[in-house]
Motif scaffolding. Structure first.
Motif, PDB file in Angstrom:
ATOM      1  N   UNK A  45     -75.067 -34.969 -31.345  1.00 15.89           N
ATOM      2  CA  UNK A  45     -75.074 -34.417 -32.695  1.00 15.89           C
ATOM      3  C   UNK A  45     -75.233 -35.545 -33.705  1.00 15.89           C
ATOM      4  N   UNK A  46     -76.281 -35.464 -34.511  1.00 16.73           N
ATOM      5  CA  UNK A  46     -76.456 -36.401 -35.625  1.00 16.73           C
ATOM      6  C   UNK A  46     -75.980 -35.705 -36.903  1.00 16.73           C
ATOM      7  N   UNK A  47     -75.330 -36.447 -37.779  1.00 18.56           N
ATOM      8  CA  UNK A  47     -74.868 -35.851 -39.034  1.00 18.56           C
ATOM      9  C   UNK A  47     -75.004 -36.866 -40.158  1.00 18.56           C
ATOM     10  N   UNK A  48     -75.170 -36.341 -41.359  1.00 25.90           N
ATOM     11  CA  UNK A  48     -75.423 -37.188 -42.519  1.00 25.90           C
ATOM     12  C   UNK A  48     -74.127 -37.508 -43.251  1.00 25.90           C
ATOM     13  N   UNK A  49     -74.100 -38.558 -44.053  1.00 20.40           N
ATOM     14  CA  UNK A  49     -72.894 -38.879 -44.825  1.00 20.40           C
ATOM     15  C   UNK A  49     -72.479 -37.709 -45.724  1.00 20.40           C
ATOM     16  N   UNK A  50     -71.181 -37.486 -45.772  1.00 18.22           N
ATOM     17  CA  UNK A  50     -70.632 -36.399 -46.584  1.00 18.22           C
ATOM     18  C   UNK A  50     -70.316 -35.154 -45.789  1.00 18.22           C
TER      19      UNK A  50
ATOM     20  N   UNK B 246     -89.391 -27.177 -30.441  1.00 17.73           N
ATOM     21  CA  UNK B 246     -89.694 -27.058 -29.019  1.00 17.73           C
ATOM     22  C   UNK B 246     -88.534 -27.482 -28.131  1.00 17.73           C
ATOM     23  N   UNK B 247     -87.337 -27.576 -28.684  1.00 20.67           N
ATOM     24  CA  UNK B 247     -86.178 -28.013 -27.894  1.00 20.67           C
ATOM     25  C   UNK B 247     -84.975 -27.106 -28.136  1.00 20.67           C
ATOM     26  N   UNK B 248     -85.212 -25.793 -28.131  1.00 23.54           N
ATOM     27  CA  UNK B 248     -84.130 -24.823 -28.323  1.00 23.54           C
ATOM     28  C   UNK B 248     -83.535 -24.506 -26.953  1.00 23.54           C
ATOM     29  N   UNK B 249     -82.557 -25.285 -26.539  1.00 18.36           N
ATOM     30  CA  UNK B 249     -81.955 -25.159 -25.219  1.00 18.36           C
ATOM     31  C   UNK B 249     -80.708 -24.278 -25.268  1.00 18.36           C
ATOM     32  N   UNK B 250     -80.133 -23.994 -24.091  1.00 20.45           N
ATOM     33  CA  UNK B 250     -78.886 -23.234 -24.031  1.00 20.45           C
ATOM     34  C   UNK B 250     -77.763 -23.966 -24.749  1.00 20.45           C
ATOM     35  N   UNK B 251     -77.733 -25.286 -24.630  1.00 17.22           N
ATOM     36  CA  UNK B 251     -76.682 -26.059 -25.298  1.00 17.22           C
ATOM     37  C   UNK B 251     -76.849 -26.001 -26.820  1.00 17.22           C
ATOM     38  N   UNK B 252     -78.087 -26.022 -27.279  1.00 16.71           N
ATOM     39  CA  UNK B 252     -78.321 -25.853 -28.717  1.00 16.71           C
ATOM     40  C   UNK B 252     -77.801 -24.488 -29.166  1.00 16.71           C
ATOM     41  N   UNK B 253     -78.067 -23.457 -28.381  1.00 13.25           N
ATOM     42  CA  UNK B 253     -77.586 -22.117 -28.715  1.00 13.25           C
ATOM     43  C   UNK B 253     -76.062 -22.066 -28.716  1.00 13.25           C
ATOM     44  N   UNK B 254     -75.425 -22.789 -27.798  1.00 17.93           N
ATOM     45  CA  UNK B 254     -73.965 -22.878 -27.792  1.00 17.93           C
ATOM     46  C   UNK B 254     -73.451 -23.453 -29.112  1.00 17.93           C
ATOM     47  N   UNK B 255     -74.093 -24.517 -29.567  1.00 12.34           N
ATOM     48  CA  UNK B 255     -73.630 -25.146 -30.811  1.00 12.34           C
ATOM     49  C   UNK B 255     -73.914 -24.243 -32.012  1.00 12.34           C
ATOM     50  N   UNK B 256     -75.036 -23.541 -32.011  1.00  8.25           N
ATOM     51  CA  UNK B 256     -75.330 -22.584 -33.085  1.00  8.25           C
ATOM     52  C   UNK B 256     -74.221 -21.535 -33.145  1.00  8.25           C
ATOM     53  N   UNK B 257     -73.816 -21.050 -31.989  1.00  9.61           N
ATOM     54  CA  UNK B 257     -72.747 -20.047 -31.949  1.00  9.61           C
ATOM     55  C   UNK B 257     -71.447 -20.565 -32.530  1.00  9.61           C
ATOM     56  N   UNK B 258     -71.118 -21.812 -32.248  1.00 11.11           N
ATOM     57  CA  UNK B 258     -69.891 -22.401 -32.785  1.00 11.11           C
ATOM     58  C   UNK B 258     -69.971 -22.522 -34.302  1.00 11.11           C
TER      59      UNK B 258
END
Length: 278
Positions: free
Chosen positions: A12-17, A179-191
Motif C-alpha cells: 500500500x502506497x499512501x500520500x502525506x496527510x 489491469x491489476x484488479x486482483x482478489x487482494x485488491x478487492x479485499x482492500x476495497x472491501x475494507x
C-alpha cells in the motif's frame, strides 16, 4: 525460510496527510497471513509508483489518469490557510480568498491544490516542499493554503489555521492499475468501503435461494395437503360456499394453498372449517 517460501505481501502506497491506520488494523485482523507493506510517497509520484508496479494499491489525490488507473473517491478535504497565531485572520472562524488578497501566499512546488488563479501576492521564489513553506510561515514571510490534513501533519505550536470557504478542495481516492484488479485488491476495497468479513465480494457466494442451509420454499412444499384430502376440509361439505375470506394464517401460507381451507368463513354457515358430524 527461503525467499520462495516467504508469504506473499500486499503493498500500500499512501500520500502525506493520509492516515491508513484503521484500514491497516482491519487488514491484519482479517488476513494475518498476508503482510501489508506500507510506503509513503509524495503526492506527485503516487501514480508512477502504482503504474511501475511498486505498489498494489495507493491512497492518492485526485485527479488521476482514468485510462490506466481505477479510482474510488473516499473523501474531500477542506482547504485552510496556515498562519502565525497572532495573524489578523485568526479573528474569524472562516475566511475567503479575498481576505488574504494582500498577503504573500506561498506556493510550494509540491502544492496539491488545483488553482485556476493563485491567490494573494506571489513570493519571490517557490519553496521546494510544503514543509519548507511551513518554515517560512513560521518566520513571518507569508501564509500557506493547504488541505486540512497537511496543516495537521505540519502542526507547530506557533502556527494555527482557518478554513478558506471559497478555495479549491482536494479529494483523496483509493487507486490501482486498471489491469491489476486482483482478489487482494478487492479485499482492500472491501475494507475501505466498510464491508464486513462476510460481505466481501468474490468470496464463496451462497447458493441461490439458500438461507441458513435450507432452500426457500421447501417447508411450504412439505406442508402442502394432498389433492385427495382437500375436499374434506372445505366449507362446501357443510352446504355453504367455500370462497369466503381467509384468516391471516391462510394468507401467510401456513394453512395450505387452497381457498376456503380451515379457518375460512363460509357464507352459508358459521365459523369453522370442518362440517359437524350428524
Amino acid at each position: 525460510m527461503t525467499g520462495s517460501e516467504a508469504p506473499p505481501s500486499f503493498r500500500l502506497a499512501y500520500i502525506p496527510g493520509v492516515t491508513p491506520d484503521k484500514w491497516v488494523r482491519i487488514w491484519n485482523e482479517r488476513l494475518p497471513d498476508v503482510p501489508l507493506a506500507l510506503t509513503q510517497v509524495p503526492a506527485a509520484e503516487a501514480a508512477g509508483v502504482l503504474l511501475g508496479g511498486d505498489a498494489d494499491v495507493g491512497l492518492v489525490r485526485l485527479p488521476v489518469d482514468r485510462t490506466v488507473l481505477s479510482a474510488i473517491p473516499l473523501y474531500t478535504e477542506t482547504t485552510v490557510v496556515l498562519v502565525p497565531k497572532d495573524h489578523l485572520v485568526t479573528a474569524a472562524d472562516e475566511v475567503t480568498v479575498g481576505d488574504i488578497a494582500d498577503e504573500i501566499v506561498l506556493h510550494p512546488l509540491d502544492d496539491v491544490l488545483d488553482w485556476e488563479r493563485l491567490p494573494g501576492r506571489p513570493a519571490l521564489e517557490r519553496p521546494a516542499t510544503t514543509a519548507d513553506a511551513v518554515e517560512l510561515v513560521a518566520a513571518g514571510i507569508g501564509v500557506l493554503l493547504v488541505p486540512l490534513s497537511l496543516a495537521r501533519l505540519h502542526h507547530r505550536k506557533d502556527l494555527t489555521y482557518r478554513t478558506v470557504a471559497d478555495a479549491p478542495e482536494s479529494s483523496v481516492a483509493l487507486s490501482w492499475p486498471e489491469d491489476a484488479h486482483t482478489d487482494r485488491v478487492e479485499d482492500f476495497i472491501g475494507i475501505v468501503r466498510g464491508r464486513t468479513v462476510n460481505s466481501t465480494r468474490g468470496r464463496q457466494p451462497e447458493p441461490a435461494g439458500s438461507k441458513g442451509g435450507r432452500t426457500e420454499g421447501a417447508p411450504s412444499a412439505r406442508r402442502k395437503p394432498a389433492a385427495g384430502k382437500a375436499g374434506g376440509r372445505t366449507g362446501g361439505a357443510a352446504g355453504g360456499k367455500s370462497g369466503g375470506k381467509q384468516t391471516g394464517s391462510a394468507r401467510r401460507g401456513t394453512g395450505g394453498s387452497h381457498r376456503g381451507a380451515s379457518g375460512g368463513k363460509g357464507k352459508g354457515g358459521g365459523r369453522g372449517g370442518r362440517p359437524r358430524q350428524r
